[in-house]
Design a protein around this motif. Structure first.
Motif: not given
Length: 208
Positions: A72-79, A146-152, A162-164
């Motif tokens: 619910q808090f991060f709908p733009q990504g996959d949390a 974290i990157y997935d959650m924040m959304g591309r 970038a994460p690597l």
């Protein structure tokens, strides 16, 4: 910071009534004991508990519920993956559920803890298998989540690798004896001496 988890337990009011311990099946520890364990006042604990009880009448939060809250808090990504890792960090006894004590003790560290306390909590998060060491793979798994959650589309300039690159740079600094793992002492020493790492840790705090 920590607004996401605070959203889970937003207090309906701040009156100074006693904790209604008999209202839930899983009863938290006594108020005095929680005050001694945390850096919250009696009134803050009461407000947090009322909010926690309203959201979780059973007094326990399982992992599926925790993931739904984060979605619910991060709908733009996959949390999903980050919520899994964070759930395990809060679930101190590893019983598959977060009770009020687990929640409020962790929240106290993240909101009011010393730098060392916060970093130790972060180390526990990154140490996915809880063996006392952080591997490059563990750090990468957390960073990717974290990157997935924040959304591309939130960070459109970030490349897939970038994460690597982030992890390679941090791990090289942290693994001071170059043995392929980061110990708690290496983690604490490096984080506290490196301003770039400490500022990057703010990203961690912002997604709590």
């Amino acid at each position: 910071t920590c607004s996401t988890l605070l959203g889970l337990c937003a207090p309906p009011d701040t009156s100074d009534s006693e904790l209604e311990l008999s209202m839930v099946r899983h009863q938290p520890e006594g108020l005095e004991q929680l005050q001694a364990q945390t850096k919250f006042t009696k009134m803050e604990l009461q407000s947090l508990y009322r909010g926690f009880k309203n959201e979780c009448p059973s007094g326990l939060v399982d992992e599926d519920t925790f993931k739904l809250i984060y979605a619910q808090f991060f709908p733009q990504g996959d949390a999903t993956t980050y919520a899994h890792f964070l759930f395990n960090a809060f679930d101190a006894d590893g019983n598959g559920a977060i009770c009020f004590e687990d929640f409020v003790v962790g929240l106290s560290i993240l909101l009011r803890g010393t730098v060392q306390e916060k970093l130790k909590w972060a180390f526990n998060l990154y140490d996915i298998n809880k063996d006392g060491y952080i591997t490059k793979e563990e750090m990468l798994a957390i960073m990717k989540s974290i990157y997935d959650m924040m959304g591309r589309h939130t960070y459109p300039l970030l490349r897939e690798d970038a994460p690597l690159e982030h992890v390679e740079r941090f791990f090289q600094k942290m693994d001071r004896n170059q043995d392929g793992v980061v110990t708690i002492d290496e983690f604490l020493e490096t984080c506290q001496k490196d301003e770039n790492i400490m500022s990057s840790m703010q990203l961690f705090e912002n997604v709590i």
